[in-house]
Design an enzyme around this catalytic site. Structure first.
Site, PDB file in Angstrom:
ATOM      1  N   ARG A 175       6.181  15.641  46.656  1.00  0.00           N
ATOM      2  CA  ARG A 175       5.252  14.505  46.558  1.00  0.00           C
ATOM      3  C   ARG A 175       3.879  14.881  46.027  1.00  0.00           C
ATOM      4  O   ARG A 175       3.342  14.194  45.142  1.00  0.00           O
ATOM      5  CB  ARG A 175       5.036  13.868  47.947  1.00  0.00           C
ATOM      6  CG  ARG A 175       6.105  12.917  48.367  1.00  0.00           C
ATOM      7  CD  ARG A 175       6.301  13.042  49.865  1.00  0.00           C
ATOM      8  NE  ARG A 175       6.854  14.348  50.143  1.00  0.00           N
ATOM      9  CZ  ARG A 175       8.168  14.600  50.115  1.00  0.00           C
ATOM     10  NH1 ARG A 175       9.011  13.638  49.931  1.00  0.00           N
ATOM     11  NH2 ARG A 175       8.621  15.832  50.305  1.00  0.00           N
ATOM     12  N   THR A 176       3.281  15.911  46.572  1.00  0.00           N
ATOM     13  CA  THR A 176       1.876  16.185  46.236  1.00  0.00           C
ATOM     14  C   THR A 176       1.752  16.539  44.762  1.00  0.00           C
ATOM     15  O   THR A 176       0.924  15.988  44.033  1.00  0.00           O
ATOM     16  CB  THR A 176       1.332  17.329  47.118  1.00  0.00           C
ATOM     17  OG1 THR A 176       1.617  17.012  48.470  1.00  0.00           O
ATOM     18  CG2 THR A 176      -0.168  17.495  46.923  1.00  0.00           C
TER      19      THR A 176
ATOM     20  N   HIS B 203      -5.047  19.537  54.394  1.00  0.00           N
ATOM     21  CA  HIS B 203      -4.337  18.865  53.298  1.00  0.00           C
ATOM     22  C   HIS B 203      -5.105  17.559  53.046  1.00  0.00           C
ATOM     23  O   HIS B 203      -4.634  16.467  53.371  1.00  0.00           O
ATOM     24  CB  HIS B 203      -2.889  18.610  53.716  1.00  0.00           C
ATOM     25  CG  HIS B 203      -1.949  18.247  52.600  1.00  0.00           C
ATOM     26  ND1 HIS B 203      -2.377  17.846  51.338  1.00  0.00           N
ATOM     27  CD2 HIS B 203      -0.585  18.205  52.573  1.00  0.00           C
ATOM     28  CE1 HIS B 203      -1.312  17.575  50.597  1.00  0.00           C
ATOM     29  NE2 HIS B 203      -0.219  17.791  51.306  1.00  0.00           N
TER      30      HIS B 203
ATOM     31  N   ARG C 137      -2.034  24.487  45.713  1.00  0.00           N
ATOM     32  CA  ARG C 137      -1.405  24.675  47.040  1.00  0.00           C
ATOM     33  C   ARG C 137      -1.158  26.153  47.215  1.00  0.00           C
ATOM     34  O   ARG C 137      -0.648  26.824  46.296  1.00  0.00           O
ATOM     35  CB  ARG C 137      -0.105  23.896  47.154  1.00  0.00           C
ATOM     36  CG  ARG C 137       0.670  24.232  48.427  1.00  0.00           C
ATOM     37  CD  ARG C 137       1.823  23.307  48.669  1.00  0.00           C
ATOM     38  NE  ARG C 137       1.348  21.968  49.030  1.00  0.00           N
ATOM     39  CZ  ARG C 137       2.146  20.966  49.382  1.00  0.00           C
ATOM     40  NH1 ARG C 137       3.448  21.146  49.433  1.00  0.00           N
ATOM     41  NH2 ARG C 137       1.647  19.783  49.689  1.00  0.00           N
TER      42      ARG C 137
ATOM     43  N   LYS D 254       3.360  39.811  39.212  1.00  0.00           N
ATOM     44  CA  LYS D 254       3.030  41.145  38.653  1.00  0.00           C
ATOM     45  C   LYS D 254       1.866  41.775  39.397  1.00  0.00           C
ATOM     46  O   LYS D 254       1.415  42.849  39.044  1.00  0.00           O
ATOM     47  CB  LYS D 254       2.654  41.005  37.181  1.00  0.00           C
ATOM     48  CG  LYS D 254       3.722  40.399  36.296  1.00  0.00           C
ATOM     49  CD  LYS D 254       3.171  40.272  34.871  1.00  0.00           C
ATOM     50  CE  LYS D 254       3.991  39.322  34.030  1.00  0.00           C
ATOM     51  NZ  LYS D 254       3.277  38.935  32.801  1.00  0.00           N
TER      52      LYS D 254
HETATM   53  N1   CP Z   1       3.460  15.562  52.132  1.00  0.00           N
HETATM   54  C1   CP Z   1       3.599  16.619  51.298  1.00  0.00           C
HETATM   55  O1   CP Z   1       2.677  17.452  51.176  1.00  0.00           O
HETATM   56  O2   CP Z   1       4.786  16.672  50.653  1.00  0.00           O
HETATM   57  P1   CP Z   1       5.212  17.788  49.607  1.00  0.00           P
HETATM   58  O3   CP Z   1       5.297  19.094  50.366  1.00  0.00           O
HETATM   59  O4   CP Z   1       6.516  17.350  49.051  1.00  0.00           O
HETATM   60  O5   CP Z   1       4.127  17.869  48.564  1.00  0.00           O
END
Ligand code: CP
Length: 302
Positions: free
Chosen positions: A51-52, A129, A101, A80
């Site tokens: 999603r993110t 998040h 991320r 590497k």
């Molecule tokens: N909610 C969320 O962060 O989903 P993903 O890990 O799929 O990005």
């Protein structure tokens, strides 16, 4: 260093949060604009995501910008031995903003301190998040018509769940009452309970799920975060601790809505999906509009 980054939800004031929600509502009405024309956004995902990453990338495409980056760290030069410092320095030569991320708590803050372009934290370990939290707030507002004085029940992995940690901090502007439901192994960390006390936020804790959320306006379910466990035996003991089923919703408030950042594993039975109280897929869709609002704030209004 860029000071326009979004690393923690506490980087935004209450007014900035409300500004994002208002902007997201505008994007929901009209998601196709060309305000990022000529801008390049890098998405660096050192951890898996559906999603993110895809909603950020869709947001960029719908705003007329371009995407570079990686979704599989094994295709990057990190394998590497390239340091995060060098990766950020290099990518900031190519992109106008970086969505990142990373498994390490604090990685996004570190990146924001060395990067000449804004960093948007798409999740750093168990820490924060913030874009998820903004879409959670948007979803709460859409379903409850207010953010004020709500009963919010947070269920599952409250220890490692970064979306829970960000949401507790964000809701501090809006006088919530929290009910934390988790097994002993996954209780909300003390620092967030101290945060609640300092901010006069009422909360209680339980370990049983059944019949414990009938006064909730929002039931926020979370996945047990397998990837954060050092001890897989402990994960095996708690992985199926709660499963929400349709017949458990009978005595809940009519306007209660179930949120989940997703992905889910076993914590919400698929029989709940068709219940009108299930809002988690719509919540994920809301992420597109909220991320359009975030990108616009970070890149257009500076
Ligand atoms: N909610 C969320 O962060 O989903 P993903 O890990 O799929 O990005």
């Amino acid at each position: 260093m860029s000071n326009n980054s979004l690393v923690s939800i506490s980087d935004y004031s209450k007014d900035e949060i409300l500004e994002i929600l208002e902007s997201a509502a505008d994007f929901e009405l009209n998601p196709n604009r060309k305000t990022l024309h000529g801008k390049v956004i890098a998405t660096l995902f050192f951890e898996p995501s559906t999603r993110t990453r895809l909603s950020f990338e869709t947001a960029v495409v719908r705003l007329g910008g371009s995407i570079i980056g990686f979704s599989d760290v094994t295709t990057s030069s990190s394998v590497k031995g390239e340091t995060l410092n060098d990766t950020i320095h290099m990518v900031s030569c190519y992109a106008d903003a970086i969505v990142m991320r990373h498994p390490l708590e604090g990685a996004a803050r570190f990146a924001s301190e060395i990067s000449p372009v804004p960093i948007i934290n798409a999740g750093d370990g168990s820490n924060q998040h913030p874009s998820q939290t903004l879409l959670d707030l948007y979803s709460i507002f859409k379903t409850q018509a207010t953010l004020e004085n709500l009963n919010i029940c947070l269920v599952g992995d409250l220890k490692y769940g970064r979306t829970v940690h960000s949401l507790i901090m964000a809701m501090s502007h809006f006088h919530p009452t929290f009910h934390f439901i988790a097994p002993d192994e996954l209780k909300v960390p003390d620092e967030y309970k101290v945060f609640c006390k300092r901010n006069n936020i009422k909360f209680k804790e339980s370990s049983e799920l059944h019949d414990n959320f009938n006064d909730a306006d929002i039931l926020y379910m979370t996945r047990v975060q397998k990837e954060r466990f050092q001890d897989m035996m402990e994960y095996e003991r708690v992985k199926n601790v709660y499963t929400l089923k349709n017949n458990m919703l009978e005595n809940t408030k009519s306007n209660m809505r179930i949120l989940h950042p997703l992905p889910r594993v076993t914590e919400i039975d698929p029989d709940v999906d068709s219940n009108e109280k299930a809002y988690y897929f719509k919540q994920a869709q809301n992420g597109l509009y909220v991320r359009q609002a975030i990108l616009s704030k970070v890149l257009v209004s500076k």
